[in-house]
Design a protein around this motif. Structure first.
Motif, PDB file in Angstrom:
ATOM      1  N   GLU A  77       9.732   6.580  -1.895  1.00 39.47           N
ATOM      2  CA  GLU A  77       7.774   5.704  -0.409  1.00 39.47           C
ATOM      3  C   GLU A  77       8.345   4.876   0.440  1.00 39.47           C
ATOM      4  O   GLU A  77       8.784   3.838  -0.107  1.00 39.47           O
ATOM      5  N   ASP A  78       7.192   5.033   0.749  1.00 39.88           N
ATOM      6  CA  ASP A  78       8.014   3.619   2.119  1.00 39.88           C
ATOM      7  C   ASP A  78       7.666   2.484   1.944  1.00 39.88           C
ATOM      8  O   ASP A  78       6.710   2.670   0.515  1.00 39.88           O
ATOM      9  N   SER A  79       8.039   1.415   2.525  1.00 30.91           N
ATOM     10  CA  SER A  79       7.648   0.237   2.660  1.00 30.91           C
ATOM     11  C   SER A  79       8.582  -0.512   3.806  1.00 30.91           C
ATOM     12  O   SER A  79       9.544   0.102   3.816  1.00 30.91           O
ATOM     13  N   THR A  80       8.172  -1.498   3.520  1.00 33.52           N
ATOM     14  CA  THR A  80       8.402  -2.769   4.877  1.00 33.52           C
ATOM     15  C   THR A  80       9.007  -3.848   3.825  1.00 33.52           C
ATOM     16  O   THR A  80      10.090  -4.332   3.838  1.00 33.52           O
ATOM     17  N   ARG A  81       7.900  -4.795   3.282  1.00 37.31           N
ATOM     18  CA  ARG A  81       7.885  -5.903   2.631  1.00 37.31           C
ATOM     19  C   ARG A  81       9.217  -5.815   1.444  1.00 37.31           C
ATOM     20  O   ARG A  81       9.772  -6.885   1.469  1.00 37.31           O
ATOM     21  N   THR A  82       8.712  -5.266   0.635  1.00 38.29           N
ATOM     22  CA  THR A  82       9.189  -5.492  -1.049  1.00 38.29           C
ATOM     23  C   THR A  82      10.666  -4.874  -0.539  1.00 38.29           C
ATOM     24  O   THR A  82      11.342  -5.015  -1.019  1.00 38.29           O
ATOM     25  N   ARG A  83      10.751  -3.464  -0.115  1.00 37.12           N
ATOM     26  CA  ARG A  83      12.396  -2.916   0.240  1.00 37.12           C
ATOM     27  C   ARG A  83      13.297  -3.816   1.208  1.00 37.12           C
ATOM     28  O   ARG A  83      14.033  -4.631   0.394  1.00 37.12           O
ATOM     29  N   VAL A 130      13.927   0.433  -7.614  1.00 36.69           N
ATOM     30  CA  VAL A 130      13.150   1.635  -7.738  1.00 36.69           C
ATOM     31  C   VAL A 130      11.393   1.802  -6.737  1.00 36.69           C
ATOM     32  O   VAL A 130      10.779   0.906  -7.772  1.00 36.69           O
ATOM     33  N   ARG A 131      11.483   2.104  -5.877  1.00 34.94           N
ATOM     34  CA  ARG A 131       9.804   2.578  -5.532  1.00 34.94           C
ATOM     35  C   ARG A 131       9.296   4.002  -5.529  1.00 34.94           C
ATOM     36  O   ARG A 131      10.829   4.817  -5.471  1.00 34.94           O
ATOM     37  N   HIS A 132       8.500   4.153  -6.651  1.00 35.14           N
ATOM     38  CA  HIS A 132       8.416   5.970  -6.581  1.00 35.14           C
ATOM     39  C   HIS A 132       6.722   6.483  -6.185  1.00 35.14           C
ATOM     40  O   HIS A 132       6.339   5.618  -6.575  1.00 35.14           O
ATOM     41  N   GLU A 158       1.987  -0.092 -11.347  1.00 39.85           N
ATOM     42  CA  GLU A 158       2.240  -1.645 -11.204  1.00 39.85           C
ATOM     43  C   GLU A 158       2.769  -1.954  -9.636  1.00 39.85           C
ATOM     44  O   GLU A 158       4.281  -1.410  -9.687  1.00 39.85           O
ATOM     45  N   HIS A 159       3.542  -3.064  -9.731  1.00 35.19           N
ATOM     46  CA  HIS A 159       3.886  -3.120  -8.490  1.00 35.19           C
ATOM     47  C   HIS A 159       4.352  -5.180  -8.954  1.00 35.19           C
ATOM     48  O   HIS A 159       3.615  -5.666  -8.541  1.00 35.19           O
ATOM     49  N   PRO A 160       5.090  -5.239  -9.951  1.00 40.29           N
ATOM     50  CA  PRO A 160       5.416  -6.373 -11.014  1.00 40.29           C
ATOM     51  C   PRO A 160       5.344  -7.372  -9.975  1.00 40.29           C
ATOM     52  O   PRO A 160       5.088  -8.504 -10.026  1.00 40.29           O
ATOM     53  N   THR A 161       6.462  -7.695  -9.138  1.00 38.30           N
ATOM     54  CA  THR A 161       6.948  -8.490  -8.147  1.00 38.30           C
ATOM     55  C   THR A 161       6.109  -8.907  -7.518  1.00 38.30           C
ATOM     56  O   THR A 161       5.834  -9.857  -6.318  1.00 38.30           O
ATOM     57  N   GLN A 162       5.145  -8.304  -6.596  1.00 39.17           N
ATOM     58  CA  GLN A 162       4.240  -8.794  -5.821  1.00 39.17           C
ATOM     59  C   GLN A 162       3.207  -9.029  -6.420  1.00 39.17           C
ATOM     60  O   GLN A 162       2.833 -10.829  -6.398  1.00 39.17           O
ATOM     61  N   ALA A 163       2.577  -8.813  -7.964  1.00 39.45           N
ATOM     62  CA  ALA A 163       1.810  -9.624  -8.770  1.00 39.45           C
ATOM     63  C   ALA A 163       2.736 -11.020  -8.498  1.00 39.45           C
ATOM     64  O   ALA A 163       2.399 -12.687  -8.641  1.00 39.45           O
ATOM     65  N   HIS A 288      -3.823 -10.949   0.789  1.00 44.23           N
ATOM     66  CA  HIS A 288      -3.630  -9.817   0.957  1.00 44.23           C
ATOM     67  C   HIS A 288      -2.277  -9.213   1.057  1.00 44.23           C
ATOM     68  O   HIS A 288      -1.232  -9.485   1.279  1.00 44.23           O
ATOM     69  N   PRO A 289      -1.838  -8.041   0.055  1.00 44.49           N
ATOM     70  CA  PRO A 289      -0.227  -7.351   0.100  1.00 44.49           C
ATOM     71  C   PRO A 289       0.107  -6.841   0.779  1.00 44.49           C
ATOM     72  O   PRO A 289       1.435  -6.462   1.706  1.00 44.49           O
ATOM     73  N   GLY A 290      -0.628  -6.533   2.189  1.00 48.01           N
ATOM     74  CA  GLY A 290      -0.092  -6.139   2.969  1.00 48.01           C
ATOM     75  C   GLY A 290       0.639  -4.496   2.339  1.00 48.01           C
ATOM     76  O   GLY A 290       1.111  -4.237   1.282  1.00 48.01           O
ATOM     77  N   PRO A 291       0.869  -3.552   3.480  1.00 48.39           N
ATOM     78  CA  PRO A 291       0.214  -3.761   4.922  1.00 48.39           C
ATOM     79  C   PRO A 291      -1.066  -3.736   5.226  1.00 48.39           C
ATOM     80  O   PRO A 291      -2.576  -3.284   3.971  1.00 48.39           O
ATOM     81  N   MET A 292      -2.038  -4.294   6.417  1.00 52.73           N
ATOM     82  CA  MET A 292      -3.475  -4.546   6.237  1.00 52.73           C
ATOM     83  C   MET A 292      -3.267  -3.474   7.211  1.00 52.73           C
ATOM     84  O   MET A 292      -3.400  -3.283   7.877  1.00 52.73           O
TER      85      MET A 292
HETATM   86  N1   CP Z   1       2.752  -5.105  -0.534  1.00 48.11           N
HETATM   87  C1   CP Z   1       4.131  -4.507  -0.281  1.00 48.11           C
HETATM   88  O1   CP Z   1       4.214  -3.893  -1.205  1.00 48.11           O
HETATM   89  O2   CP Z   1       4.834  -3.379   0.919  1.00 48.11           O
HETATM   90  P1   CP Z   1       4.775  -2.528   1.392  1.00 48.11           P
HETATM   91  O3   CP Z   1       4.881  -1.470   0.719  1.00 48.11           O
HETATM   92  O4   CP Z   1       5.654  -2.726   2.530  1.00 48.11           O
HETATM   93  O5   CP Z   1       6.760  -2.805   0.519  1.00 48.11           O
END
Ligand code: CP
Ligand code: ASP
Length: 337
Positions: A77-83, A130-132, A158-163, A288-292
């Protein structure tokens, strides 16, 4: 495996048969849910993160702690920050990195996810991040591989590392010794579809914060049984009483039905507009976790004010993810090296 969506406040990682380890992560193999950690585990990550924040300030922000280890980003699944922050974290720990992109992989030729992850595991990798788009996939992956698995966001779950990075960022802003005890945190917006909300409710309340969720009734989960929160739909009433206002994006990609009359109406009722900015308590923090989506859940000018922690959240994400990878794969190398 139990369905992680059936009871968001006690997901499958709470099942000791699924993950017999316990925190600290050095004693457990995976980080799948905030529930794996509890208060002590979260505090342990915060403590180790302090060391990696210090590493990040160096001219060469790199330590040899994970030399010889291989960390794979498996993002479906798409990601900028986490990846990018996991990849940066792994490189700063001197790990080798491998990048898997679902769209350019043999998944598109019909290979199953299980065959795919078993293939990657057979290459002798040490961690799979893993992101799915489906809830529970990181638990399944963990049951198939010998590598450590880190949940980088699974569906609505869940998104534990965001928390963890959010807890670290609040602590950094208010002073590490103060902790989150008694802090009034409002989580505002599309709670129904938000894995960030689920992990953050668990993490903030484990650290003693009082969490209020504010959302239109259609954007609340079908059941809030077991959620340690107060629920409100009166944002104007909640804002002046909140120490932290945490805004969520409207997760339109996850909504299967029309849940709002219009985006404009959502912003009028639940957006942190410029006018509502005046209702914030003097020292209130905005997150805000982003993306905003500027102009929808948060006014563009409020996102850039000094009390907005959005950039600090991203910056701390690298050090927090270094701490998680280090605790999971720890080589015993001296962090001060
Ligand atoms: N906050 C967050 O998980 O951003 P991404 O979806 O860009 O990884
Ligand atoms: N980036 C976060 C997530 O992946 C929040 C969001 O997308 O709104 O859950």
């Amino acid at each position: 495996m139990s369905d992680p969506m059936s009871d968001p406040m006690s997901g499958p990682a709470a099942d000791p048969a699924a993950d017999p380890g316990g925190w600290p992560v050095t004693a457990t193999r995976h980080l799948l849910s905030i529930a794996d950690l509890g208060r002590d585990g979260i505090n342990e990550v915060m403590r180790v993160t302090d060391s990696f924040v210090e590493v990040g300030r160096r001219a060469i922000p790199k330590v040899p702690a994970l030399r010889g280890k291989t960390v794979v980003s498996l993002f479906c699944e798409d990601s900028t920050r986490t990846r990018l922050s996991f990849e940066t974290a792994a490189r700063r720990l001197s790990a080798d990195t491998m990048n898997f992109s679902a769209s350019s992989s043999s998944l598109s030729k019909g290979e199953s996810l299980r065959d795919t992850v078993e293939t990657i595991d057979a290459m002798g990798v040490h961690a799979l991040v893993v992101r799915h788009f489906s809830a529970g996939v990181p638990w399944q992956v963990a049951s198939w591989v010998s590598a450590a698995v880190v949940n980088a966001g699974d569906g609505w779950h869940e998104h534990p590392t965001q928390a963890l990075l959010d807890c670290y960022t609040i602590r950094e802003s208010i002073g590490a010794d103060a902790g989150l005890e008694g802090l009034r945190i409002a989580i505002v917006g599309d709670v129904k579809h938000s894995r960030v909300a689920r992990s953050n409710v668990l993490a903030f309340s484990a650290l003693g914060a009082e969490v209020t969720i504010v959302a239109p009734p259609t954007l609340l989960p079908p059941s809030l049984a077991g959620w340690p929160v107060v629920v409100s739909n009166d944002l104007d009433g909640v804002l002046p009483k909140s120490d932290v206002v945490y805004l969520l994006r409207l997760q339109t990609e996850r909504a299967t039905e029309s849940l709002l009359p219009s985006v404009r109406e959502y912003t009028a009722g639940y957006g942190l507009t410029r006018e509502r900015g005046a209702l914030l308590a003097e020292r209130a923090l905005v997150m805000h976790p982003g993306p905003m989506n500027r102009g929808v859940e948060i006014a563009a000018e409020l996102a850039g004010l000094p009390n907005s922690l959005v950039t600090r959240q991203v910056a701390n994400g690298v050090a927090v993810r270094m701490a998680v990878l280090y605790l999971l794969l720890g080589s015993g190398a001296d962090l001060g090296a």
